[in-house]
Design an enzyme around this catalytic site. Structure first.
Site, PDB file in Angstrom:
ATOM      1  N   VAL A 138       0.833  -1.206   0.000  1.00 32.93           N
ATOM      2  CA  VAL A 138       0.000   0.000   0.000  1.00 32.93           C
ATOM      3  C   VAL A 138       0.868   1.257   0.000  1.00 32.93           C
ATOM      4  CG1 VAL A 138      -1.672   1.324   1.351  1.00 32.93           C
ATOM      5  CG2 VAL A 138      -1.961  -1.144   1.081  1.00 32.93           C
ATOM      6  N   GLU A 139       1.973   1.217   0.728  1.00 34.41           N
ATOM      7  CA  GLU A 139       2.820   2.406   0.847  1.00 34.41           C
ATOM      8  C   GLU A 139       3.645   2.674  -0.412  1.00 34.41           C
ATOM      9  OE1 GLU A 139       2.898   4.625   3.078  1.00 34.41           O
ATOM     10  OE2 GLU A 139       2.107   3.803   4.937  1.00 34.41           O
TER      11      GLU A 139
END
Length: 224
Positions: A138-139
């Site tokens: 996600v990051e």
């Protein structure tokens, strides 16, 4: 077959001949042997007359040889059964569940990336591997060079520290930070992730998950 099992197998016929009569007793062979060896002359005439001295002596020799063999090999042969059981029952950091939260899987193309670094950090800080993987996806989508407009850098998008583009340093530092939040919020993964995204100050300010759309979307991307 390990050495102990081999000895038992090859000596089976000798054992059967040596204490065929004694093994009919409900007591163990060792007990029966001790009874015979320690018995008084009067007891020998009544207790185990069916077992001859020659049989008992031969049985004792075989028994002692087996015990000595087992002692000599016990330090050389791993207890594969015990090791397998320990491996099977040991809690795994790969778990996708955390206090009723389901951690979403990462995409197939990212499976296996930085797996050893993730495994090491997971064991070091007691954080599920699945959680570290999902946060990384996600990051940064597993891109160690990505830098956000706010200056967050690397796989786990760290704001502070040196060597933030180095995968090993980034994963270790990011997992340590995440583990600190998990502990701070008593294993409440939703609050821990909110703090990781928006900062613990905002979690404290709003008494829970901040009402920021970005943070709320962040949570839905990682857990269900």
């Amino acid at each position: 077959m390990n050495p102990v099992e081999h000895v038992i197998s090859t000596r089976q016929a000798e054992f059967e001949r040596a204490f065929e009569a004694a093994k009919q007793s409900s007591t163990t062979f060792e007990t029966k042997l001790n009874e015979r060896l320690n018995a008084t002359p009067e007891q020998k005439t009544t207790s185990v007359q069916t077992v001859t001295d020659a049989e008992l002596n031969r049985a004792r020799e075989v028994y002692e040889a087996l015990i000595n063999q087992a002692d000599n090999t016990s330090t050389k042969v791993p207890n594969t059964t015990a090791e397998t059981t320990a491996t099977e029952t040991k809690p795994t950091t790969e778990s996708t569940n955390w206090n009723n939260y389901q951690i979403k899987p990462i995409s197939a193309e990212n499976e296996g990336k930085y797996s050893e670094l993730i495994k090491t950090a997971a064991a070091k800080y007691d954080v599920p591997e699945a959680l570290i993987k999902r946060v990384i996806q996600v990051e940064s989508n597993f891109n160690p060079s990505v830098v956000s407009s706010a200056g967050a850098t690397g796989l786990m998008q760290l704001m502070y520290g040196s060597n933030r583009t180095d995968p090993a340093t980034n994963i270790d530092s990011g997992t340590k930070q995440l583990a600190g939040y998990i502990k701070k919020y008593d294993d409440d993964l939703k609050l821990a992730l909110a703090a990781y995204n928006a900062g613990p100050g905002n979690v404290s300010k709003y008494g829970g998950v901040p009402p920021f759309k970005e943070t709320q979307n962040y949570l839905t991307k990682i857990i269900e």
